[in-house]
Design a protein around this motif. Structure first.
Motif, PDB file in Angstrom:
ATOM      1  N   PHE A 239      17.497 -48.128 -72.322  1.00  0.00           N
ATOM      2  CA  PHE A 239      16.980 -48.649 -73.590  1.00  0.00           C
ATOM      3  C   PHE A 239      17.917 -49.654 -74.244  1.00  0.00           C
ATOM      4  N   GLU A 240      19.027 -49.978 -73.588  1.00  0.00           N
ATOM      5  CA  GLU A 240      20.022 -50.868 -74.169  1.00  0.00           C
ATOM      6  C   GLU A 240      19.899 -52.282 -73.605  1.00  0.00           C
ATOM      7  N   ALA A 241      19.910 -53.266 -74.484  1.00  0.00           N
ATOM      8  CA  ALA A 241      19.984 -54.663 -74.061  1.00  0.00           C
ATOM      9  C   ALA A 241      21.434 -54.999 -73.729  1.00  0.00           C
ATOM     10  N   ALA A 242      21.625 -55.905 -72.796  1.00  0.00           N
ATOM     11  CA  ALA A 242      22.971 -56.269 -72.363  1.00  0.00           C
ATOM     12  C   ALA A 242      23.094 -57.778 -72.268  1.00  0.00           C
ATOM     13  N   GLU A 243      24.336 -58.248 -72.178  1.00  0.00           N
ATOM     14  CA  GLU A 243      24.636 -59.657 -71.935  1.00  0.00           C
ATOM     15  C   GLU A 243      25.427 -59.761 -70.634  1.00  0.00           C
ATOM     16  N   ILE A 244      24.958 -60.634 -69.738  1.00  0.00           N
ATOM     17  CA  ILE A 244      25.648 -60.914 -68.481  1.00  0.00           C
ATOM     18  C   ILE A 244      26.511 -62.144 -68.726  1.00  0.00           C
ATOM     19  N   CYS A 245      27.828 -62.023 -68.605  1.00  0.00           N
ATOM     20  CA  CYS A 245      28.741 -63.058 -69.100  1.00  0.00           C
ATOM     21  C   CYS A 245      29.692 -63.556 -68.014  1.00  0.00           C
ATOM     22  N   MET A 246      30.071 -64.843 -68.160  1.00  0.00           N
ATOM     23  CA  MET A 246      31.052 -65.466 -67.268  1.00  0.00           C
ATOM     24  C   MET A 246      31.994 -66.308 -68.101  1.00  0.00           C
ATOM     25  N   GLY A 247      33.318 -66.147 -67.875  1.00  0.00           N
ATOM     26  CA  GLY A 247      34.313 -66.879 -68.628  1.00  0.00           C
ATOM     27  C   GLY A 247      34.794 -68.126 -67.904  1.00  0.00           C
ATOM     28  N   GLU A 248      35.601 -68.892 -68.577  1.00  0.00           N
ATOM     29  CA  GLU A 248      36.151 -70.110 -67.996  1.00  0.00           C
ATOM     30  C   GLU A 248      37.069 -69.812 -66.812  1.00  0.00           C
ATOM     31  N   ASP A 249      37.681 -68.636 -66.806  1.00  0.00           N
ATOM     32  CA  ASP A 249      38.663 -68.287 -65.785  1.00  0.00           C
ATOM     33  C   ASP A 249      38.045 -67.618 -64.562  1.00  0.00           C
ATOM     34  N   GLY A 250      36.713 -67.591 -64.480  1.00  0.00           N
ATOM     35  CA  GLY A 250      36.048 -66.949 -63.344  1.00  0.00           C
ATOM     36  C   GLY A 250      35.813 -65.473 -63.537  1.00  0.00           C
ATOM     37  N   ALA A 251      36.344 -64.909 -64.620  1.00  0.00           N
ATOM     38  CA  ALA A 251      36.083 -63.507 -64.916  1.00  0.00           C
ATOM     39  C   ALA A 251      34.642 -63.345 -65.383  1.00  0.00           C
ATOM     40  N   MET A 252      34.075 -62.172 -65.119  1.00  0.00           N
ATOM     41  CA  MET A 252      32.703 -61.876 -65.519  1.00  0.00           C
ATOM     42  C   MET A 252      32.659 -60.474 -66.101  1.00  0.00           C
ATOM     43  N   TRP A 253      31.637 -60.210 -66.908  1.00  0.00           N
ATOM     44  CA  TRP A 253      31.500 -58.885 -67.477  1.00  0.00           C
ATOM     45  C   TRP A 253      30.071 -58.665 -67.977  1.00  0.00           C
ATOM     46  N   VAL A 254      29.723 -57.391 -68.132  1.00  0.00           N
ATOM     47  CA  VAL A 254      28.470 -56.986 -68.752  1.00  0.00           C
ATOM     48  C   VAL A 254      28.823 -56.366 -70.101  1.00  0.00           C
ATOM     49  N   ARG A 255      28.252 -56.914 -71.171  1.00  0.00           N
ATOM     50  CA  ARG A 255      28.529 -56.430 -72.516  1.00  0.00           C
ATOM     51  C   ARG A 255      27.327 -55.655 -73.041  1.00  0.00           C
ATOM     52  N   GLY A 256      27.563 -54.424 -73.494  1.00  0.00           N
ATOM     53  CA  GLY A 256      26.507 -53.604 -74.059  1.00  0.00           C
ATOM     54  C   GLY A 256      26.181 -54.024 -75.479  1.00  0.00           C
ATOM     55  N   PRO A 257      25.110 -53.466 -76.061  1.00  0.00           N
ATOM     56  CA  PRO A 257      24.670 -53.890 -77.390  1.00  0.00           C
ATOM     57  C   PRO A 257      25.666 -53.554 -78.499  1.00  0.00           C
ATOM     58  N   ASP A 258      26.548 -52.581 -78.249  1.00  0.00           N
ATOM     59  CA  ASP A 258      27.569 -52.220 -79.234  1.00  0.00           C
ATOM     60  C   ASP A 258      28.885 -52.941 -78.994  1.00  0.00           C
ATOM     61  N   GLY A 259      28.878 -53.901 -78.065  1.00  0.00           N
ATOM     62  CA  GLY A 259      30.078 -54.675 -77.769  1.00  0.00           C
ATOM     63  C   GLY A 259      30.955 -54.087 -76.686  1.00  0.00           C
ATOM     64  N   ARG A 260      30.619 -52.909 -76.158  1.00  0.00           N
ATOM     65  CA  ARG A 260      31.466 -52.303 -75.129  1.00  0.00           C
ATOM     66  C   ARG A 260      31.297 -53.018 -73.794  1.00  0.00           C
ATOM     67  N   VAL A 261      32.321 -52.950 -72.966  1.00  0.00           N
ATOM     68  CA  VAL A 261      32.230 -53.543 -71.641  1.00  0.00           C
ATOM     69  C   VAL A 261      31.707 -52.465 -70.686  1.00  0.00           C
ATOM     70  N   CYS A 262      30.633 -52.786 -69.971  1.00  0.00           N
ATOM     71  CA  CYS A 262      30.009 -51.866 -69.030  1.00  0.00           C
ATOM     72  C   CYS A 262      30.444 -52.129 -67.596  1.00  0.00           C
ATOM     73  N   MET A 263      30.783 -53.370 -67.287  1.00  0.00           N
ATOM     74  CA  MET A 263      31.248 -53.735 -65.957  1.00  0.00           C
ATOM     75  C   MET A 263      32.099 -54.974 -66.062  1.00  0.00           C
ATOM     76  N   GLU A 264      33.175 -55.017 -65.269  1.00  0.00           N
ATOM     77  CA  GLU A 264      34.033 -56.188 -65.167  1.00  0.00           C
ATOM     78  C   GLU A 264      34.001 -56.701 -63.736  1.00  0.00           C
ATOM     79  N   ALA A 265      34.148 -58.014 -63.576  1.00  0.00           N
ATOM     80  CA  ALA A 265      34.063 -58.590 -62.235  1.00  0.00           C
ATOM     81  C   ALA A 265      34.822 -59.903 -62.163  1.00  0.00           C
ATOM     82  N   THR A 266      35.100 -60.316 -60.944  1.00  0.00           N
ATOM     83  CA  THR A 266      35.626 -61.657 -60.674  1.00  0.00           C
ATOM     84  C   THR A 266      34.821 -62.254 -59.529  1.00  0.00           C
ATOM     85  N   ALA A 267      34.625 -63.553 -59.566  1.00  0.00           N
ATOM     86  CA  ALA A 267      33.827 -64.226 -58.539  1.00  0.00           C
ATOM     87  C   ALA A 267      34.477 -65.538 -58.160  1.00  0.00           C
ATOM     88  N   ARG A 268      34.336 -65.900 -56.903  1.00  0.00           N
ATOM     89  CA  ARG A 268      34.791 -67.221 -56.467  1.00  0.00           C
ATOM     90  C   ARG A 268      34.007 -67.640 -55.229  1.00  0.00           C
TER      91      ARG A 268
END
Length: 268
Positions: A239-268
């Protein structure tokens, strides 16, 4: 397969394009679905290489019971896919036979802030035409039941993303993704079980499904992937909306509706 824990498991699959088309629809993607002869999008191999087990080989959570197959019984009932890493060596072609060769790389136990934990690290190699196309590390954690665990504070996600997209995961998507991956784990479809037995507020969004959304964004942003690594940090409810995010440094994360981090990642 007998009750002895094997050192290696090999599963063959025909890489049916119809299954890829079903995932394409489940994810709500636009454009035509990949077909026979097309490269399989990154991480879509997760919907192949099923290892179905009969009812007497399932645990109370309807996931395959430990102690049969590759994963030993650590005496810890609650399972979570904690993270992993993928190396993409070359494309897997739809419509051609392939194999997944799996081995256990490590088994360990420790006591963390939440209580006793068991860790199993698997390695999967996806092989097609005798060539390894994808190498994957899968980290699984086993925990005590919720009434024997201590609460752990959650961390807040970054807010400096350069790219982001909203994501929602309703019960239909969770059911269809469970079906496509032949994942009977009740935390993804049985709300009463989630709340009464495992102590979650709602149905749990699959860790690989969150990783798939991150990989999809990274693949589009980078024009292809050679490596992706991820770590689950907090469960996301249906039931929670999330944001799928990517930073300038290649880091990625999933942010929950309360601002918590649900998953962290790196991609290249």
């Amino acid at each position: 397969m007998d009750d002895a824990t094997p050192e290696m498991q090999t599963i063959a699959d025909v890489m049916d394009p119809a299954r890829a088309a079903a995932l394409h629809a489940t994810l709500g993607l636009s454009g035509p679905a990949p077909g026979a002869g097309d490269p399989l999008p990154p991480f879509w191999h997760h919907i192949y290489f099923w290892d179905p087990q009969p009812p007497d080989r399932l645990g109370r959570d309807s996931h395959p019971r430990t102690g049969h197959g590759l994963i030993p019984d650590l005496g810890l009932p609650q399972r979570m896919w904690a993270g992993g890493a993928l190396e993409f060596h070359g494309p897997v072609t739809l419509g051609l036979p392939a194999e997944r060769v799996s081995t256990v790389e490590d088994v360990s136990e420790k006591t963390g802030r939440s209580g006793r934990l068991g860790f199993v690290r698997l390695r999967h190699d996806i092989v097609q035409n005798g060539v390894t196309r994808v190498s994957e590390r899968q980290d699984i954690v086993y925990r005590d039941p919720p009434d024997q665990r201590r609460a752990v504070p959650v961390a807040l996600a970054r807010t400096d993303e350069r790219l982001s997209e909203p994501a929602s995961f309703d019960t239909t998507m969770l059911f269809r993704y469970s079906a496509l991956t032949f994942n009977g784990h009740r935390i993804h479809y049985d709300l009463d079980y989630c709340q009464r037995v495992e102590g979650y507020a709602g149905l749990v969004v699959h860790g690989p499904l969150l990783a798939q959304r991150l990989i999809g964004l990274a693949d589009r942003a980078l024009g292809g992937l050679s490596r992706f690594e991820f770590r689950a940090t907090s469960a996301l409810m249906h039931f929670e909306a999330a944001e799928i995010c990517m930073g300038e440094d290649g880091a990625m994360w999933v942010r929950g509706p309360d601002g918590r981090v649900c998953m962290e990642a790196t991609a290249r």
